[in-house]
Design a protein around this motif. Structure first.
Motif, PDB file in Angstrom:
ATOM      1  N   GLU A 270     -27.862  27.154  -7.534  1.00 48.01           N
ATOM      2  CA  GLU A 270     -27.744  27.960  -8.760  1.00 48.01           C
ATOM      3  C   GLU A 270     -28.555  27.155  -9.673  1.00 48.01           C
ATOM      4  OE1 GLU A 270     -26.014  30.416  -9.972  1.00 48.01           O
ATOM      5  OE2 GLU A 270     -24.752  31.053  -8.525  1.00 48.01           O
ATOM      6  N   PRO A 271     -29.528  27.703 -10.397  1.00 46.42           N
ATOM      7  CA  PRO A 271     -30.301  26.777 -11.389  1.00 46.42           C
ATOM      8  C   PRO A 271     -29.658  26.300 -12.367  1.00 46.42           C
ATOM      9  CG  PRO A 271     -31.312  28.906 -10.774  1.00 46.42           C
ATOM     10  CD  PRO A 271     -30.101  29.112 -10.161  1.00 46.42           C
ATOM     11  N   ILE A 272     -28.410  26.734 -13.077  1.00 39.96           N
ATOM     12  CA  ILE A 272     -27.745  26.117 -14.145  1.00 39.96           C
ATOM     13  C   ILE A 272     -27.168  25.065 -13.643  1.00 39.96           C
ATOM     14  CG2 ILE A 272     -27.588  28.336 -15.337  1.00 39.96           C
ATOM     15  CD1 ILE A 272     -24.577  28.269 -14.411  1.00 39.96           C
ATOM     16  N   PHE A 273     -26.946  24.613 -12.543  1.00 37.41           N
ATOM     17  CA  PHE A 273     -26.235  23.482 -11.847  1.00 37.41           C
ATOM     18  C   PHE A 273     -27.093  22.218 -11.674  1.00 37.41           C
ATOM     19  CE2 PHE A 273     -22.871  26.617 -10.445  1.00 37.41           C
ATOM     20  CZ  PHE A 273     -22.219  26.498 -11.468  1.00 37.41           C
ATOM     21  N   CYS A 274     -28.468  22.742 -11.836  1.00 37.21           N
ATOM     22  CA  CYS A 274     -29.465  21.604 -11.385  1.00 37.21           C
ATOM     23  C   CYS A 274     -29.842  20.579 -12.669  1.00 37.21           C
ATOM     24  CB  CYS A 274     -30.841  22.130 -11.153  1.00 37.21           C
ATOM     25  SG  CYS A 274     -30.815  23.427  -9.674  1.00 37.21           S
ATOM     26  N   LEU A 275     -29.855  19.224 -12.319  1.00 33.72           N
ATOM     27  CA  LEU A 275     -30.074  18.559 -13.495  1.00 33.72           C
ATOM     28  C   LEU A 275     -31.601  18.339 -13.690  1.00 33.72           C
ATOM     29  CD1 LEU A 275     -27.073  17.171 -12.798  1.00 33.72           C
ATOM     30  CD2 LEU A 275     -28.031  15.075 -13.279  1.00 33.72           C
TER      31      LEU A 275
ATOM     32  N   THR B  98     -13.989  22.251 -10.817  1.00 34.66           N
ATOM     33  CA  THR B  98     -15.249  22.857 -10.268  1.00 34.66           C
ATOM     34  C   THR B  98     -15.798  21.940  -9.234  1.00 34.66           C
ATOM     35  OG1 THR B  98     -15.846  23.633 -12.435  1.00 34.66           O
ATOM     36  CG2 THR B  98     -17.704  23.177 -11.038  1.00 34.66           C
ATOM     37  N   LEU B  99     -15.574  20.663  -9.405  1.00 33.41           N
ATOM     38  CA  LEU B  99     -16.244  19.622  -8.347  1.00 33.41           C
ATOM     39  C   LEU B  99     -15.457  19.759  -6.818  1.00 33.41           C
ATOM     40  CD1 LEU B  99     -17.242  16.442 -10.376  1.00 33.41           C
ATOM     41  CD2 LEU B  99     -18.866  17.904  -9.142  1.00 33.41           C
ATOM     42  N   SER B 100     -14.192  20.208  -7.250  1.00 34.49           N
ATOM     43  CA  SER B 100     -13.332  20.364  -6.020  1.00 34.49           C
ATOM     44  C   SER B 100     -13.547  21.528  -5.133  1.00 34.49           C
ATOM     45  CB  SER B 100     -11.884  20.589  -6.308  1.00 34.49           C
ATOM     46  OG  SER B 100     -11.278  19.630  -6.966  1.00 34.49           O
ATOM     47  N   LEU B 101     -14.452  22.570  -5.893  1.00 35.44           N
ATOM     48  CA  LEU B 101     -14.736  23.546  -4.989  1.00 35.44           C
ATOM     49  C   LEU B 101     -16.265  23.332  -4.552  1.00 35.44           C
ATOM     50  CD1 LEU B 101     -13.476  26.642  -7.474  1.00 35.44           C
ATOM     51  CD2 LEU B 101     -12.660  26.205  -4.959  1.00 35.44           C
TER      52      LEU B 101
ATOM     53  N   ARG C 195     -18.712  20.234  -4.404  1.00 32.08           N
ATOM     54  CA  ARG C 195     -19.034  18.606  -4.847  1.00 32.08           C
ATOM     55  C   ARG C 195     -20.358  18.611  -5.189  1.00 32.08           C
ATOM     56  NH1 ARG C 195     -15.737  14.461  -6.044  1.00 32.08           N
ATOM     57  NH2 ARG C 195     -16.590  12.588  -5.130  1.00 32.08           N
ATOM     58  N   LYS C 196     -21.239  19.354  -4.893  1.00 36.06           N
ATOM     59  CA  LYS C 196     -22.627  19.129  -5.222  1.00 36.06           C
ATOM     60  C   LYS C 196     -23.012  19.633  -6.552  1.00 36.06           C
ATOM     61  CE  LYS C 196     -24.259  19.177  -0.360  1.00 36.06           C
ATOM     62  NZ  LYS C 196     -24.509  17.803  -0.235  1.00 36.06           N
ATOM     63  N   ASN C 197     -22.088  20.199  -7.331  1.00 40.91           N
ATOM     64  CA  ASN C 197     -22.383  20.301  -8.693  1.00 40.91           C
ATOM     65  C   ASN C 197     -22.865  19.467  -9.547  1.00 40.91           C
ATOM     66  OD1 ASN C 197     -22.398  21.534 -11.223  1.00 40.91           O
ATOM     67  ND2 ASN C 197     -20.877  23.254 -10.702  1.00 40.91           N
ATOM     68  N   GLY C 198     -24.031  19.022  -9.468  1.00 41.35           N
ATOM     69  CA  GLY C 198     -24.197  17.646 -10.366  1.00 41.35           C
ATOM     70  C   GLY C 198     -24.252  18.002 -11.799  1.00 41.35           C
ATOM     71  N   MET C 199     -24.195  19.112 -12.386  1.00 42.11           N
ATOM     72  CA  MET C 199     -24.138  19.295 -13.975  1.00 42.11           C
ATOM     73  C   MET C 199     -22.764  19.226 -14.312  1.00 42.11           C
ATOM     74  SD  MET C 199     -26.746  19.449 -15.776  1.00 42.11           S
ATOM     75  CE  MET C 199     -25.720  19.713 -17.309  1.00 42.11           C
ATOM     76  N   ALA C 200     -21.627  19.585 -13.388  1.00 40.40           N
ATOM     77  CA  ALA C 200     -20.238  19.255 -13.648  1.00 40.40           C
ATOM     78  C   ALA C 200     -19.908  17.864 -13.833  1.00 40.40           C
ATOM     79  CB  ALA C 200     -19.354  20.132 -12.705  1.00 40.40           C
ATOM     80  N   ALA C 201     -20.512  17.044 -12.748  1.00 37.69           N
ATOM     81  CA  ALA C 201     -20.435  15.574 -12.630  1.00 37.69           C
ATOM     82  C   ALA C 201     -20.817  15.085 -14.076  1.00 37.69           C
ATOM     83  CB  ALA C 201     -20.838  15.063 -11.471  1.00 37.69           C
ATOM     84  N   TYR C 202     -22.290  15.412 -14.375  1.00 37.95           N
ATOM     85  CA  TYR C 202     -22.887  14.901 -15.518  1.00 37.95           C
ATOM     86  C   TYR C 202     -21.890  14.981 -16.859  1.00 37.95           C
ATOM     87  CZ  TYR C 202     -26.888  14.714 -18.806  1.00 37.95           C
ATOM     88  OH  TYR C 202     -27.693  14.470 -20.151  1.00 37.95           O
TER      89      TYR C 202
END
Length: 358
Positions: free
Chosen positions: A141-146, A99-102, A104-111
């Motif tokens: 995408e709202p679901i990816f916001c912390l 997910t992060l490879s596609l 990088r700004k997906n904070g929830m995946a990193a979390y």
């Protein structure tokens, strides 16, 4: 025709047809299987591979749209695997990493990746991903916001990760031949860091889970949280919900059963926490309780009615006395609400409890 072919045998048009068919048929209340989103992910990866082929002359917008959908599927799959834990941990790491490879700004995946590594005592990796999460708290995408709560936990566990890493480095230095080459540093123990780390670790352990009732909420250890779900210790005539993603389950007295779907658990939690006769849940207020594979969060009244009917059936199967969701005809718009017939306890891992917020 595409239905009878293996995925590897399909051309781009057939793969696109298969991809769109999957998007149309997936509903949030389907039973979760061991494969999760596996087949959809494979189809989207094959479509993306074909779109990246210069011979197909695909537009950038089309590729970007498939990348976005694939990123969301990988995130959902990785999140499900994370909640399953143990044997699924490797799949969770891979999917969230992809997910992060596609994106990088997906904070929830990193979390979520950060917490996987923290629970495994991989503090260097946890530090890396907590930092990525904190650098990317906002997303289209709202679901990816912390949420504010997730930002708090990311900072708290980032501190714990740094301190544990310092302690490990200090222990390594004590036995390293290289120590003789350098000046003596101030004595580590004199700063009471070890004691602080120990106390912090105990504190985090004792607040791993949040217990939410109709009266208040508090933080408890895993052992205490689990005791609420044990048959011999359950509060009598109380609806108990263990919210743990794909493994969410509920209990009432001596009966218990799984939800099979995180979305179904979300819907019940929403009714319990945020609805009343004067504030019923409807297709507008409950959008976040439905999982969407595309970019819209539109939920029809018919879809809501179906979801409520399924939820009522689940509750009745658990215990016929659990008629806790009532239909409201007013105020306008009408909807459904928790009628307070039985008290409830909702249990969720603390760092994931924002999943239960409005």
């Amino acid at each position: 025709m595409a239905r009878n072919l293996r995925l590897s045998e399909m051309n781009l048009d057939e793969l696109l047809t298969e991809m769109h068919k999957m998007e149309l048929v997936r509903e949030d209340d389907v039973s979760v299987n061991d494969e999760g989103y596996g087949r959809e992910i494979r189809v989207h990866k094959l479509v993306l591979r074909e779109l990246r082929n210069p011979k197909n002359n695909a537009s950038k917008d089309m590729r970007a749209d498939v990348e976005r959908k694939l990123s969301k599927l990988l995130y959902n799959h990785g999140s499900e695997m994370k909640f399953r834990g143990q044997g699924s941990r490797h799949d969770a790491e891979k999917s969230l990493g992809d997910t992060l490879s596609l994106d990088r700004k997906n904070g929830m995946a990193a979390y979520r990746l950060a917490f996987i590594h923290y629970r495994m005592n991989h503090y260097k990796d946890a530090i890396q991903y907590f930092n990525i999460a904190l650098e990317n708290t906002i997303h289209d995408e709202p679901i990816f916001c912390l949420s504010d709560r997730e930002i708090y936990y990311a900072r708290l566990y980032l501190l714990a990760s740094y301190l544990n890493e310092v302690e490990q480095l200090n222990e390594d230095l004590e036995v390293s031949p290289a120590k003789k080459k350098y000046m003596d540093l101030p004595k580590y123990d004199s700063y009471d860091i070890k004691d602080f780390i120990k106390v912090l670790g105990v504190g985090l352990t004792n607040q791993e889970y949040e217990v939410i009732t109709d009266e208040d909420n508090r933080y408890v250890s895993y052992d205490e949280a689990e005791s609420y779900f044990q048959k011999g210790d359950r509060p009598e005539d109380t609806l108990i919900i263990w919210f743990d993603g794909v493994n969410s389950k509920m209990a009432f007295n001596q009966s218990e059963m799984p939800f099979l779907s995180e979305a179904k658990a979300r819907q019940l939690v929403y009714f319990l926490r945020f609805t009343s006769h004067n504030n019923p849940g409807n297709e507008n207020s409950m959008r976040n309780c439905f999982e969407e594979m595309n970019n819209t969060s539109f939920v029809t009244n018919a879809r809501l009615r179906k979801a409520v009917s399924q939820l009522r059936s689940l509750l009745n199967k658990l215990d016929p006395r659990l008629e806790v969701i009532t239909t409201s005809r007013s105020p306008n718009p009408s909807g459904y609400y928790y009628n307070g017939k039985v008290p409830y306890k909702i249990i969720c891992r603390a760092e994931e409890s924002s999943l239960l917020d409005q």
